[in-house]
Design an enzyme around this catalytic site. Structure first.
Site, PDB file in Angstrom:
ATOM      1  N   HIS A   1      77.846  47.217  38.416  1.00  0.00           N
ATOM      2  CA  HIS A   1      78.779  46.249  39.004  1.00  0.00           C
ATOM      3  C   HIS A   1      80.033  46.063  38.152  1.00  0.00           C
ATOM      4  O   HIS A   1      81.044  45.558  38.640  1.00  0.00           O
ATOM      5  CB  HIS A   1      78.080  44.901  39.228  1.00  0.00           C
ATOM      6  CG  HIS A   1      78.005  44.031  38.020  1.00  0.00           C
ATOM      7  ND1 HIS A   1      76.914  44.000  37.175  1.00  0.00           N
ATOM      8  CD2 HIS A   1      78.901  43.159  37.482  1.00  0.00           C
ATOM      9  CE1 HIS A   1      77.136  43.145  36.201  1.00  0.00           C
ATOM     10  NE2 HIS A   1      78.332  42.624  36.362  1.00  0.00           N
TER      11      HIS A   1
ATOM     12  N   LEU B   1      93.653  59.612  44.828  1.00  0.00           N
ATOM     13  CA  LEU B   1      95.011  59.277  45.250  1.00  0.00           C
ATOM     14  C   LEU B   1      95.282  57.783  45.141  1.00  0.00           C
ATOM     15  O   LEU B   1      96.326  57.365  44.648  1.00  0.00           O
ATOM     16  CB  LEU B   1      95.239  59.767  46.685  1.00  0.00           C
ATOM     17  CG  LEU B   1      96.581  59.446  47.339  1.00  0.00           C
ATOM     18  CD1 LEU B   1      97.732  60.094  46.566  1.00  0.00           C
ATOM     19  CD2 LEU B   1      96.593  59.928  48.797  1.00  0.00           C
ATOM     20  N   GLY B   2      94.329  56.980  45.588  1.00  0.00           N
ATOM     21  CA  GLY B   2      94.479  55.536  45.483  1.00  0.00           C
ATOM     22  C   GLY B   2      95.119  54.908  46.700  1.00  0.00           C
ATOM     23  O   GLY B   2      96.119  54.191  46.589  1.00  0.00           O
ATOM     24  N   VAL B   3      94.542  55.149  47.877  1.00  0.00           N
ATOM     25  CA  VAL B   3      95.039  54.523  49.098  1.00  0.00           C
ATOM     26  C   VAL B   3      93.869  54.053  49.944  1.00  0.00           C
ATOM     27  O   VAL B   3      92.822  54.700  49.989  1.00  0.00           O
ATOM     28  CB  VAL B   3      95.906  55.489  49.950  1.00  0.00           C
ATOM     29  CG1 VAL B   3      97.236  55.762  49.279  1.00  0.00           C
ATOM     30  CG2 VAL B   3      95.163  56.788  50.249  1.00  0.00           C
TER      31      VAL B   3
ATOM     32  N   ASP C   1      71.488  48.499  38.521  1.00  0.00           N
ATOM     33  CA  ASP C   1      72.752  48.038  37.937  1.00  0.00           C
ATOM     34  C   ASP C   1      73.188  48.883  36.746  1.00  0.00           C
ATOM     35  O   ASP C   1      73.645  48.370  35.726  1.00  0.00           O
ATOM     36  CB  ASP C   1      72.646  46.569  37.521  1.00  0.00           C
ATOM     37  CG  ASP C   1      74.020  45.898  37.441  1.00  0.00           C
ATOM     38  OD1 ASP C   1      74.999  46.495  37.933  1.00  0.00           O
ATOM     39  OD2 ASP C   1      74.113  44.798  36.879  1.00  0.00           O
TER      40      ASP C   1
ATOM     41  N   GLY D   1      81.321  38.472  31.172  1.00  0.00           N
ATOM     42  CA  GLY D   1      81.901  39.434  30.235  1.00  0.00           C
ATOM     43  C   GLY D   1      80.858  40.190  29.439  1.00  0.00           C
ATOM     44  O   GLY D   1      81.128  41.254  28.898  1.00  0.00           O
ATOM     45  N   ASN D   2      79.628  39.637  29.366  1.00  0.00           N
ATOM     46  CA  ASN D   2      78.531  40.313  28.655  1.00  0.00           C
ATOM     47  C   ASN D   2      77.963  41.496  29.430  1.00  0.00           C
ATOM     48  O   ASN D   2      77.223  42.316  28.877  1.00  0.00           O
ATOM     49  CB  ASN D   2      77.371  39.347  28.386  1.00  0.00           C
ATOM     50  CG  ASN D   2      77.549  38.548  27.114  1.00  0.00           C
ATOM     51  OD1 ASN D   2      77.674  37.334  27.164  1.00  0.00           O
ATOM     52  ND2 ASN D   2      77.568  39.216  25.975  1.00  0.00           N
ATOM     53  N   SER D   3      78.262  41.579  30.709  1.00  0.00           N
ATOM     54  CA  SER D   3      77.656  42.608  31.554  1.00  0.00           C
ATOM     55  C   SER D   3      77.802  43.991  30.964  1.00  0.00           C
ATOM     56  O   SER D   3      78.895  44.410  30.595  1.00  0.00           O
ATOM     57  CB  SER D   3      78.303  42.606  32.934  1.00  0.00           C
ATOM     58  OG  SER D   3      77.904  41.499  33.676  1.00  0.00           O
TER      59      SER D   3
END
Length: 369
Positions: A95, A269-271, A127, A215-217
């Protein structure tokens, strides 16, 4: 990255894995790793926890991600990882990197080193994500055996709690319970992974009273020999001294598989697109009746850098016609990261233009084309 929050039903509900979303904030410090084959003796110290930290801390890293957000734009998440192989193989939570358009790893040196990372293996049911950075001679941490854990045994958790300035946080406690099954609420979870209820269910989970915060994840839960026995994954904001870690034994095989047969790099590509139909063209007043309508381009993605915007229609990539949103992914599968390709666009005004896009490496399995 963001932390998973659970409704507290000790068999079922825990806080969403401990990653933290921090908008556009960039962490100022990070940690380094220690490997699976590490045989370095624990440093001599009068304080056992201090000795464990001295050995493990160099192998702990900060994992920062750029993530596309619903409705457009992007944010950043901060999580933790730990190095298990000296050439830059890193373990973290699924995650933490899910849906990331970019993954950046920082070491914990006084002058932190920065690396781009990509996912080479994952098991989101536990996870787990395995990352790779281009590095060598990195410090590593040893994997222990969670099957050997006993109730009341002392453990130490390390990670970038709350994305606090100045590096990682160390907490200690005991093993409170073994082999839990938990359900974690995660409002950022993708529908294809979590369904519409946005919950994750994990089994083979170790409960500890060592503090595990946002933030520890992805950080290590270690025994007093400095061996990783769990991957910190979830905590509960509504209860004190309850944290959860994925038992390391349940993911060892996935880690080994990723090391031996990593996922091949793929072009990104990032779309986010939608197939242009006659109805869509009419509703939006598009000047073309086929192509891939751009819904969004996350910040920092190759498409955005090249000037592709929401509202544009992609009609060709690298000389191949694009008649649907699916065509974008199909064409990218035949291309390589780092390759510069022409992308033909029709703007909202109907004007055709061609932009050169340098494709990036797809960092995570679940993300935009």
């Amino acid at each position: 990255m963001r932390r998973l929050l659970l409704p507290i039903v000790i068999l079922a509900a825990v806080a969403s894995a401990c990653s933290l979303t921090v908008g556009s904030k960039t962490p100022s410090a990070t940690t380094s790793p220690a490997s699976t084959l590490n045989t370095t003796p624990i440093p001599v110290s009068n304080e056992p926890v201090e000795a464990v930290v001295q050995r493990v801390l160099p192998a702990v890293v900060n994992v920062t991600t750029d993530i596309a957000q619903a409705g457009g734009g992007s944010g950043q998440g901060v999580g933790t990882g730990f190095i298990v192989r000296s050439d830059g193989v890193i373990v973290t939570n699924c995650h933490v990197v899910e849906a990331a358009s970019k993954i950046t790893v920082f070491t914990s040196d006084a002058d932190p080193k920065q690396f781009d990372a990509r996912v080479i293996g994952s098991d989101c049911l536990h996870d787990l994500a395995v990352l790779k950075i281009d590095a060598k001679d990195m410090p590593t941490v040893t994997l222990g055996n969670s099957a050997d854990l006993a109730l009341g045994q002392r453990v130490v958790a390390l990670g970038y709690a709350l994305a606090l300035e100045g590096g990682p946080t160390v907490t200690s406690g005991i093993v409170s319970s073994l082999d839990r099954t938990i359900t974690a609420q995660d409002p950022n979870c993708l529908v294809e992974t979590c369904g519409t209820d946005q919950t994750r269910t994990y089994s083979n989970v170790v409960q500890t009273d060592a503090a595990i915060n946002h933030g520890n994840s992805g950080g290590p839960l270690v025994n007093m020999q400095g061996q990783v026995v769990g991957i910190n994954s979830a905590g509960d904001d509504n209860a004190q001294n309850i944290g959860f870690a994925i038992a390391i034994d349940s993911v060892k095989q996935t880690i080994a598989d990723a090391e031996n047969d990593p996922l091949a790099p793929s072009a990104y590509l990032g779309v986010s697109t939608q197939t242009v139909t006659s109805d869509l063209a009419f509703q939006l007043g598009l000047k073309v009746d086929q192509g891939a309508y751009v819904l969004d381009t996350p910040g920092g993605a190759p498409a955005e850098a090249a000037g592709i915007q929401a509202g544009d229609v992609i009609v060709a990539i690298d000389g191949h016609d694009v008649t649907s949103g699916e065509d974008v992914g199909t064409i990218l599968e035949s291309l390589d990261p780092g390759q510069s390709v022409p992308v033909e666009i029709v703007g909202t005004d109907g004007a055709h233009r061609t932009v050169d896009v340098t494709l990036a490496t797809r960092p995570a399995p679940a993300q935009l084309p």
